[in-house]
Design an enzyme around this catalytic site. Structure first.
Site, PDB file in Angstrom:
ATOM      1  N   ASN A 182       0.861  -1.184   0.000  1.00 58.17           N
ATOM      2  CA  ASN A 182       0.000   0.000   0.000  1.00 58.17           C
ATOM      3  C   ASN A 182       0.895   1.230   0.000  1.00 58.17           C
ATOM      4  O   ASN A 182       1.471   1.582   1.026  1.00 58.17           O
ATOM      5  CB  ASN A 182      -0.892  -0.027   1.266  1.00 58.17           C
ATOM      6  CG  ASN A 182      -1.701   1.253   1.420  1.00 58.17           C
ATOM      7  OD1 ASN A 182      -1.801   2.047   0.485  1.00 58.17           O
ATOM      8  ND2 ASN A 182      -2.276   1.441   2.601  1.00 58.17           N
ATOM      9  N   TRP A 183       1.003   1.829  -1.168  1.00 56.61           N
ATOM     10  CA  TRP A 183       1.933   2.965  -1.295  1.00 56.61           C
ATOM     11  C   TRP A 183       1.388   4.235  -0.652  1.00 56.61           C
ATOM     12  O   TRP A 183       2.107   5.214  -0.511  1.00 56.61           O
ATOM     13  CB  TRP A 183       2.232   3.248  -2.777  1.00 56.61           C
ATOM     14  CG  TRP A 183       2.980   2.183  -3.494  1.00 56.61           C
ATOM     15  CD1 TRP A 183       3.361   0.956  -2.999  1.00 56.61           C
ATOM     16  CD2 TRP A 183       3.444   2.227  -4.844  1.00 56.61           C
ATOM     17  NE1 TRP A 183       4.031   0.247  -3.961  1.00 56.61           N
ATOM     18  CE2 TRP A 183       4.095   1.000  -5.115  1.00 56.61           C
ATOM     19  CE3 TRP A 183       3.371   3.174  -5.861  1.00 56.61           C
ATOM     20  CZ2 TRP A 183       4.665   0.705  -6.346  1.00 56.61           C
ATOM     21  CZ3 TRP A 183       3.933   2.894  -7.100  1.00 56.61           C
ATOM     22  CH2 TRP A 183       4.578   1.674  -7.333  1.00 56.61           C
ATOM     23  N   LYS A 184       0.127   4.232  -0.325  1.00 49.88           N
ATOM     24  CA  LYS A 184      -0.532   5.424   0.232  1.00 49.88           C
ATOM     25  C   LYS A 184      -0.289   6.629  -0.694  1.00 49.88           C
ATOM     26  O   LYS A 184      -0.190   6.459  -1.901  1.00 49.88           O
ATOM     27  CB  LYS A 184      -0.068   5.696   1.657  1.00 49.88           C
ATOM     28  CG  LYS A 184      -0.144   4.451   2.535  1.00 49.88           C
ATOM     29  CD  LYS A 184       0.021   4.759   3.983  1.00 49.88           C
ATOM     30  CE  LYS A 184       0.114   3.459   4.758  1.00 49.88           C
ATOM     31  NZ  LYS A 184       0.013   3.653   6.195  1.00 49.88           N
TER      32      LYS A 184
ATOM     33  N   HIS B 165      -9.543   1.061   5.077  1.00 53.86           N
ATOM     34  CA  HIS B 165      -8.253   1.302   5.737  1.00 53.86           C
ATOM     35  C   HIS B 165      -8.481   2.259   6.909  1.00 53.86           C
ATOM     36  O   HIS B 165      -9.305   3.161   6.828  1.00 53.86           O
ATOM     37  CB  HIS B 165      -7.264   1.894   4.726  1.00 53.86           C
ATOM     38  CG  HIS B 165      -5.860   1.905   5.254  1.00 53.86           C
ATOM     39  ND1 HIS B 165      -5.421   2.862   6.139  1.00 53.86           N
ATOM     40  CD2 HIS B 165      -4.822   1.059   5.047  1.00 53.86           C
ATOM     41  CE1 HIS B 165      -4.157   2.601   6.443  1.00 53.86           C
ATOM     42  NE2 HIS B 165      -3.768   1.515   5.801  1.00 53.86           N
TER      43      HIS B 165
ATOM     44  N   GLU C  30      -6.872   4.699   7.917  1.00 57.19           N
ATOM     45  CA  GLU C  30      -6.686   6.121   7.613  1.00 57.19           C
ATOM     46  C   GLU C  30      -7.939   6.693   6.964  1.00 57.19           C
ATOM     47  O   GLU C  30      -8.302   7.840   7.171  1.00 57.19           O
ATOM     48  CB  GLU C  30      -5.454   6.298   6.711  1.00 57.19           C
ATOM     49  CG  GLU C  30      -4.168   6.078   7.506  1.00 57.19           C
ATOM     50  CD  GLU C  30      -2.999   5.568   6.709  1.00 57.19           C
ATOM     51  OE1 GLU C  30      -3.024   5.618   5.471  1.00 57.19           O
ATOM     52  OE2 GLU C  30      -2.032   5.084   7.350  1.00 57.19           O
TER      53      GLU C  30
ATOM     54  N   GLU D 107      -5.286  -5.116  10.646  1.00 56.87           N
ATOM     55  CA  GLU D 107      -4.287  -4.065  10.820  1.00 56.87           C
ATOM     56  C   GLU D 107      -4.561  -3.309  12.124  1.00 56.87           C
ATOM     57  O   GLU D 107      -5.359  -2.358  12.120  1.00 56.87           O
ATOM     58  CB  GLU D 107      -4.361  -3.076   9.646  1.00 56.87           C
ATOM     59  CG  GLU D 107      -4.081  -3.682   8.294  1.00 56.87           C
ATOM     60  CD  GLU D 107      -3.534  -2.658   7.328  1.00 56.87           C
ATOM     61  OE1 GLU D 107      -2.443  -2.892   6.809  1.00 56.87           O
ATOM     62  OE2 GLU D 107      -4.175  -1.616   7.124  1.00 56.87           O
TER      63      GLU D 107
ATOM     64  N   GLY E 134       2.288   2.303  10.733  1.00 55.77           N
ATOM     65  CA  GLY E 134       3.219   3.421  10.567  1.00 55.77           C
ATOM     66  C   GLY E 134       3.917   3.835  11.854  1.00 55.77           C
ATOM     67  O   GLY E 134       4.532   4.893  11.917  1.00 55.77           O
TER      68      GLY E 134
ATOM     69  N   SER F 202       3.332  -2.078  10.420  1.00 54.59           N
ATOM     70  CA  SER F 202       4.791  -2.105  10.631  1.00 54.59           C
ATOM     71  C   SER F 202       5.411  -3.461  10.351  1.00 54.59           C
ATOM     72  O   SER F 202       6.391  -3.857  11.004  1.00 54.59           O
ATOM     73  CB  SER F 202       5.147  -1.617  12.046  1.00 54.59           C
ATOM     74  OG  SER F 202       4.741  -0.277  12.201  1.00 54.59           O
TER      75      SER F 202
HETATM   76  C1  PEP Z   1      -0.902   0.152   6.066  1.00 55.89           C
HETATM   77  O1  PEP Z   1      -1.081   1.351   6.086  1.00 55.89           O
HETATM   78  O2  PEP Z   1      -1.703  -0.610   5.504  1.00 55.89           O
HETATM   79  C2  PEP Z   1       0.281  -0.363   6.753  1.00 55.89           C
HETATM   80  C3  PEP Z   1       0.334  -1.630   7.055  1.00 55.89           C
HETATM   81  O3  PEP Z   1       1.269   0.561   7.018  1.00 55.89           O
HETATM   82  P1  PEP Z   1       2.708   0.275   7.677  1.00 55.89           P
HETATM   83  O4  PEP Z   1       3.228  -0.991   7.096  1.00 55.89           O
HETATM   84  O5  PEP Z   1       3.514   1.471   7.288  1.00 55.89           O
HETATM   85  O6  PEP Z   1       2.478   0.163   9.147  1.00 55.89           O
END
Ligand code: PEP
Length: 253
Positions: free
Chosen positions: A9-11, A97, A99, A169, A175, A215
């Protein structure tokens, strides 16, 4: 069908040239290491979907979007419909997600609508769920995840549900550099599978792909993926560097 998936997931990161360079490196390495059991998904921002989609045609990865409109079409400025994604041969789409839930107030009902739009267009939703830190501290993680899944997904028929990928998640791990322990991930994944079994039966539950996200990185991926109910990962930050992402992919092979 239950699959081993590593999705990036490049966001909201990368410009076109950076995105091209990243996906090209991924494609080059996958040519050497890809196996039929391994599924790699790249989820770039909307403007780069076409470029990544074109490159995926000659390579061993699939492309996912990061979001979709809950509406079919019409006067929704700035939104992108599932039919538009399908017309660009997009195979997956992240929905729910944390976010989007946090910054765009996405409700379970809106997420359920997005899931339906995607399924109607033959795109597999990667449905995100997970508890916030105070919820875990209050030992409410199972309750929270159960509500997200039952309200977001359990309106589907068993046949529709077969196309769902779930990503657990924990919000406190996204993050933050703070990863769930392999035990915490396994415990929640097993719980999610038990919810699915209760609703749709054991065969459907055993067939569901459940990813861990939060993470997950080149160092901890192998240990997380070693758990029997962890089928792969949804990777944020570590998907932005080809080398790190590919190390995670190799941890899943
Ligand atoms: C995500 O946003 O889906 C995610 C897993 O982010 P990160 O790996 O940076 O925690």
């Amino acid at each position: 069908m239950r699959k081993k998936i590593v999705a990036g997931n490049w966001k909201m990161n990368k410009t076109f040239d950076d995105a091209y360079e990243l996906v090209e490196k991924i494609a080059d390495e996958l040519e050497k290491i890809a196996t039929p059991e391994m599924n790699v998904v790249v989820c770039p921002p909307f403007p780069f979907l076409e470029m990544c989609g074109d490159m995926s045609q000659e390579s061993f990865f699939a492309v996912g979007a990061q979001d979709v409109s809950e509406h079919e079409s019409g006067a929704y400025t700035g939104e992108v419909s599932a039919a538009m994604l399908a017309s660009m041969e997009i195979d997956y789409c992240i929905v729910g997600h944390s976010e989007r839930r946090a910054y765009h107030n996405e409700s379970n009902e809106a997420i359920a609508n997005k899931v339906k739009q995607l399924l109607a267009n033959d795109i597999s939703p990667i449905f995100c769920c997970g508890e916030k830190l105070p919820e875990r501290e209050a030992d409410k993680q199972f309750e929270v995840v159960e509500k997200q899944i039952s309200e977001g997904l359990f309106g589907l028929t068993a046949e529709e549900f077969a196309n769902i990928v779930i990503a657990y998640e924990p919000v406190w791990a996204i993050g933050t550099g703070k990863t769930a322990t392999p035990q915490q991930a396994q415990e929640m994944h097993a719980f999610i599978r038990s919810l699915i079994a209760k609703k749709y039966g054991k065969a459907v539950a055993d067939d569901t792909t459940i990813l861990y996200g939060g993470s997950c990185n080149a160092k901890n991926a192998k240990e997380l993926f070693a758990n029997p109910d962890v089928d792969g990962g949804l990777i944020g930050g570590a998907s932005l560097k080809a080398e790190d992402f590919l190390t995670i992919v190799k941890a899943r092979i």
